[in-house]
Each structure stands twice: as C-alpha cells, then as structure tokens.
Motif scaffolding. Structure first.
Motif, short mmCIF file in Angstrom:
data_model
loop_
_atom_site.label_atom_id
_atom_site.label_comp_id
_atom_site.label_asym_id
_atom_site.label_seq_id
_atom_site.Cartn_x
_atom_site.Cartn_y
_atom_site.Cartn_z
N THR A 64 15.07 4.79 -1.41
CA THR A 64 14.49 3.87 -0.42
C THR A 64 13.70 4.73 0.55
O THR A 64 14.26 5.60 1.20
N PRO A 65 12.40 4.53 0.65
CA PRO A 65 11.55 5.45 1.42
C PRO A 65 11.92 5.51 2.89
O PRO A 65 11.87 4.51 3.59
N GLN A 66 12.35 6.69 3.36
CA GLN A 66 12.71 6.85 4.76
C GLN A 66 11.46 6.75 5.62
O GLN A 66 10.43 7.33 5.31
N GLY A 67 11.57 6.03 6.71
CA GLY A 67 10.43 5.80 7.57
C GLY A 67 10.02 4.34 7.57
O GLY A 67 9.34 3.88 8.49
N GLY A 68 10.43 3.58 6.56
CA GLY A 68 10.13 2.17 6.49
C GLY A 68 11.09 1.35 7.34
O GLY A 68 12.20 1.78 7.65
N LEU A 85 9.23 11.74 5.30
CA LEU A 85 9.15 10.38 5.84
C LEU A 85 7.90 9.72 5.30
O LEU A 85 6.84 10.34 5.20
N GLY A 86 8.04 8.45 4.95
CA GLY A 86 6.90 7.67 4.50
C GLY A 86 6.47 6.72 5.60
O GLY A 86 7.28 5.96 6.13
N ILE A 87 5.19 6.76 5.98
CA ILE A 87 4.68 5.91 7.06
C ILE A 87 3.84 4.81 6.43
O ILE A 87 2.72 5.05 5.98
N PRO A 88 4.35 3.58 6.38
CA PRO A 88 3.57 2.48 5.79
C PRO A 88 2.53 1.95 6.77
O PRO A 88 2.56 2.26 7.98
N LYS A 142 0.84 -1.19 0.00
CA LYS A 142 0.00 0.00 0.00
C LYS A 142 0.88 1.25 0.00
O LYS A 142 1.95 1.25 0.60
N PRO A 143 0.45 2.31 -0.68
CA PRO A 143 1.23 3.55 -0.65
C PRO A 143 1.42 4.05 0.78
O PRO A 143 0.53 3.90 1.63
N ALA A 144 2.57 4.61 1.05
CA ALA A 144 2.86 5.16 2.38
C ALA A 144 2.24 6.54 2.52
O ALA A 144 1.97 7.23 1.53
N ARG A 145 2.01 6.94 3.75
CA ARG A 145 1.54 8.30 4.03
C ARG A 145 2.75 9.19 4.28
O ARG A 145 3.55 8.92 5.18
#
Length: 620
Positions: free
Chosen positions: A209-213, A98-101, A81-84
């Motif tokens: 690489t999405p930070q927050g993952g 930051l991406g929150i999965p 799912k797309p991150a917030r």
C-alpha cells in the motif's frame, strides 16, 4: 441519493453489526462526500505539493472539478495517476519511500477512506492503536501500563517491510469478504497497481500500500486486522489460563508465623518476619496452571507481554511468524526479540519498558511497584536530543536560524521542547531526562539570539528572561498596533510525569468534519473580488505568513492579498478570470465589492498608492 451524513451512519451501523456492505460505488458519486473530503484536506501542508501532474493541485478547486470526477466515476472511466516517489530519512539512517499522489487522487482516496473508516472502525481490535481516530502512541502505552501487571517476558515484534509487501490480491480478498461491490474493488485495485514515477521513470507497483497516500494507513490496518484477529481468537485463549496464581508456600509460611507471633504479643519477631516476607513473591511464579498473554499493536510494530516460561514465549513468537507467512508477510528476525521484562528493557514506540521490582517501595502496606510495567526515556534518546543542540560537548548556536525573527527563533525552540516533553510525559523519569535536553536547548537558544543581535549571553538573559508560573522562560514579543502582541514562550512550565487521558475511552471519531466555512463560501458561487458568478474556484496559498512577508515592504499590496489578510484565510473564492490574473501576477486591481453575508467585522478603508486611491479591506 441520501445525504452523506445519513449514508455514513448507515455504513457505521452495518459495520458495528458486522453485516455485509453493498452498492458502495454508487454512493461515492455524492458531491457532499467530496465537499467533506475537500474540507478535511485543503488545509494540510501537502495539499499544494505537486504529484506527477503540475496542474493537479488544490489550487483552483471548484464544484466543476468535483462534478468532473463524479462524471468519470459514473462512466466507470476514472484513471488513477502514478504517484511521484520521494525519500525521507528514517531514524536508523535508511530512507523511507513515499508516494505523493495528485490532488484529485487524494480527494477520491479521502472519499473512499470516509466510507471504509466508518465501516471498519467498529470492527477493529481494541489492541490496535496506529492511524486510528482517538488513538495513538500514548493510548497504546497506557494500555500496557494499566493492564500488563506481572509481565515476565516481552515479545517485541516487527513486520519486515510491511507496507511494501502487502499482497494486493489478499488485501482485496479481505475487503471483498465484507464489501460486496466489484466496482469498488476494481477501483481499489487500480489505485494499488497504478505505479509511480521516480526520476521520470515509470515503475509498476506489484505489492504494498503506497506510503504517502490518504487511504494507505487504513488499508494497512484492514489487512493487519487479520493478525489482530488471529492473536485474539487463537493465541490469547490458548495461552491464558487460571484465575490467579496459587499462593507461594514460603510467603504462606511467613504469614502463619506472623499470626502466631502476633497472637503471642511478640512484636519484634512479627516485624522481622514481615521484612522477610517482603523479599518473596506472594504468588507462586512457577505455577504451571497460571498463564497470561497480552497484545498491542501500533501500525506494523506489535508487542506481547507474557507470564510463563521463556520456552512458551519463544513458541508464541514462532506461531506469530508462521501466521504472518500465511498472509504473505514476514517477521524481522533482528527486531523481533524475546526480552526478560525484569532484568532487561524492551523498546516500543520510542520508550523503554520493564517490569518494576522494589520490595522496599511501599504504598498503604503493599509493594506497589512490584509487577507493574514501567515506562522510561531511553538514554540514547536523551543523548541524541542533547547532541542536536551541542558541538564538542557544549551547546551551540544554530546558524540556520540567525536570519529569522526573534519570535520565530523562540517559537522554533518552544515547539521542539513541547514536543519531546509531551511525548515522553508517560515516562516516570521524564523530568530528569528531558531536563538535560532543556538545558542544552536553553543555552543554544540564548547563543542563537546573542549571535543574531551581537550581544553577550548575559545581555540576552536580561532582555528576554521572564518568570512565568514560578519557572524561568525565554519570551519574545511582537507588538501590533491596536491588537494584542504576538508572544513566543520557551519554557515557563514544569516537565513532569503525568497521567494522560485514555483516548480509547472516548466516543469514536470516525465521522468526518461537518461543512466548513470554506465549503460555505464555495457553495455561495460568487467571486469575493469582483462579484462574478461564473466559473468560481478557490485560490490557495501555503501560508498566510508568506504573503505578509512577501509584501511587507510595499506601501499597498495587491487587493487580493489585502482581502486574504483581512479574512485571515489561506483561501480566496474567485472567478476564473480573477484567479488567472492572480496566478500570473496581472491582477488589475478592480475594486472590492462586499459579497452577500460578509461578516460585519470587515470594513473598507482607502489608502493612497502611486498617486491614486485604492480600496483596502482590513479588520475592523
């Protein structure tokens, strides 16, 4: 299917021997790996943070949810799912995305992380310290302080937008060299390219690489290990030569003259010659046959120490920049500097570094300071921390804390002081620098307590001041019936330079934690409220203190709250019916039944509430 422990040990062994890894994807479908991942993640503050799906949180976790993820993996139908996307401020005033999965994506990322970490940790360079078990900022700084003796030039390196610019194809190619599993690579590609939602607008992720993952730091380390390998296999052999410097002719001449004076019994001349010899270096600093190059990296920041001419240091900088271009990255020109180690100061991981030179600093007849890398607290860091607690040049009270309890106020200041004192403990001047910060914090704390209770500062000192271990401390206590009081202590310990334990010398800690008490309770498959064995899941709260605060004014809180407080846990294993009743505030107060294997320390007592009698579970 073999157990998770056995599988991870096999993976670690193959990684240590640098053998290829196959059929990883099928081993991801192991329930035990997911339980390990759950045990590691559930207590994190972000476990209840929402992603893009409000229903996808750790609350309501169950074996059925794990089995559902495994089934989609078996069918090859798992969809990320797309991150917030959110933004947090950086030290330089800019914002870091930051991406929150969602929770299930976090759980699967942690499962993959366990496997990749077990495989790659034995292969990573000893110069890499960021986002690795048993390593951190202190281990990187200790490596510099312990081994970089005689450094003349620091090459401060920074990769421009590293985490946002890692090329997906190159990253997967690096992983694919060692892990021959197309289904795993396809799963990783889907995670990297899933995109994110910002203000409910979908954006694709073309690189980075999405930070927050959970998995992102490890993927970045795998990719940046290419830089480590380049430096250690090409740059270091090319720029390291000679077993030692040749003797400085001037130093050698003084030594001959001293021997002659000593043989003639001329002690006065011998002492004068000795003082003169201390003003020159023992080795020839311009020896063309001697070079030394050292390297250390923490995440996307790296530092090199070099003994040799500046022109060669500039050449090394250009060579690193050229290599980064070959893997799709670029150096930040404004942050990548060549710094004179003796006359200037380099910045790395919040410290200032320089090579010490003091001919009059003697230990056992040797100039023990010369050539050694020194770590210090930057003046702007001291000023920044003092300014946090000051206004107009004087310490101020913190209005945002006035409504908190005395315990919370003192604990807030205590944790902040411990944090800065422990982080800068490697600096030789930590006592002098942090002591000024401690003074501002102490006066600010006293003013905050004075403002809360409408007292003078002198009255606050009289009420809260204590002497602990010979040091002044501010102490707040919370009395508890039949139990030891809660104590918050600000100060009461010395702020001094100390040598930290070199964590890189400890055994590797890549293995995940063993099954926790929560996993055991979940595996029992029994509701801890009604005893049902149908549709068992876990109710989570962010903080137990929030429950206590919310129901502190009530004579008898709901029984599920009493149960969690008695267990001293942020989790409660319940059936679906009880969980829904708790979630919607309609729990009917059915009586508690002690589950099988309940600790003896728990007993049931009766309390009166609303004219009736309820059961309350409390610590015995």
């Amino acid at each position: 299917m073999q157990s998770a422990q056995t599988f991870l040990e096999v993976v670690a062994d193959r990684g240590k021997r640098r053998l290829q890894l196959e059929r990883v994807y099928r081993h991801l479908q192991n329930r035990e790996l997911f339980l390990r991942a759950y045990a590691k993640l559930y207590a994190n503050d972000g476990a209840l943070t929402l992603g893009t799906d409000p229903s996808d949180t750790v609350d309501g976790m169950s074996l059925k949810r794990i089995d559902g993820i495994i089934e989609t993996l078996q069918a090859g139908k798992y969809r990320w799912k797309p991150a917030r996307r959110v933004y947090i401020p950086k030290a330089n005033g800019k914002l870091r995305p930051l991406g929150i999965p969602g929770w299930e994506d976090k759980l699967l990322e942690e499962v993959i992380r366990q496997v990749l970490s077990a495989y790659y940790e034995p292969q990573f360079s000893n110069a890499s310290h960021g986002f690795r078990p048993g390593r951190g900022c202190h281990t990187a700084l200790q490596q510099i302080k312990r081994t970089w003796t005689g450094t003349k030039w620091f090459i401060e390196g920074d990769i421009k937008g590293c985490f946002d610019n890692i090329d997906h194809d190159r990253l997967l190619a690096v992983i694919g060299r060692s892990i021959k599993d197309e289904r795993l690579l396809s799963l990783l590609r889907g995670m990297l390219a899933v995109g994110y939602l910002e203000d409910w607008k979908y954006e694709r992720t073309l690189s980075g690489t999405p930070q927050g993952g959970v998995l992102s730091p490890l993927l970045a380390n795998i990719f940046l290990n290419e830089l480590d390998t380049f430096v250690e296999t090409e740059l270091l052999p090319r720029h390291n030569r000679g077993s030692g410097r040749r003797m400085n002719p001037t130093y050698q001449r003084y030594s001959w003259q001293m021997r002659e004076a000593k043989a003639q019994g001329d002690k006065a001349s011998c002492r004068q010659l000795q003082k003169a010899r201390r003003t020159v270096a023992k080795g020839d600093e311009h020896d063309p046959d001697y070079r030394r190059l050292w390297y250390v990296r923490y995440a996307d920041d790296f530092l090199l120490g070099f003994i040799g001419p500046k022109a060669e240091a500039e050449q090394i900088k250009q060579e690193i920049g050229g290599f980064l271009q070959t893997i799709g990255l670029a150096m930040s020109e404004e942050k990548t500097l060549v710094t004179n180690a003796v006359n200037e100061r380099a910045r790395f991981l919040g410290y200032e570094l320089y090579t010490g030179m003091a001919n009059d600093h003697m230990t056992r007849g040797r100039r023990s300071l010369n050539g050694r890398v020194q770590l210090s607290v930057p003046k702007d860091v001291e000023r920044e921390w003092v300014d946090r607690y000051s206004q107009g040049g004087k310490p101020k009270q913190r209005g945002e804390l006035l409504n908190n309890s005395d315990y919370d106020i003192v604990m807030t200041y205590a944790l902040e002081l411990r944090g800065i004192a422990n982080y800068y403990a490697l600096a030789y001047d930590v006592s002098r620098r942090v002591q000024k910060v401690k003074y501002a914090m102490t006066v600010s704390l006293v003013k905050t307590l004075a403002g809360k209770h409408r007292l003078t500062c002198r009255q606050v000192y009289r009420r809260y001041r204590r002497i602990l271990n010979g040091y002044v401390a501010i102490v707040a206590e919370v009395a508890r019936a039949g139990r030891k009081p809660l104590v918050a202590t600000f100060g009461g310990f010395p702020i001094r330079h100390r040598r930290m334990v070199a964590l890189e010398d400890l055994p590797p800690e890549w293995m995940p934690a063993q099954r926790t008490e929560l996993v055991r309770r979940l595996s029992t498959n029994k509701c801890e409220l009604c005893g049902s064995t149908e549709l068992i899941e876990v109710h989570h709260v962010r903080k137990l203190a929030d429950l206590k605060r919310r129901y502190s004014g009530r004579r008898a809180p709901p029984l599920w709250v009493q149960r969690m407080i008695a267990l001293r846990r942020k989790t409660l294993v319940v059936c679906r019916a009880c969980h829904q009743a708790i979630t919607f505030g309609k729990y009917d107060g059915r009586s508690l039944r002690r589950p099988t294997g309940e600790p003896d320390a728990l007993e049931t007592v009766h309390v009166r509430f609303g004219g009736g009698e309820l059961e309350k579970c409390s610590k015995g």
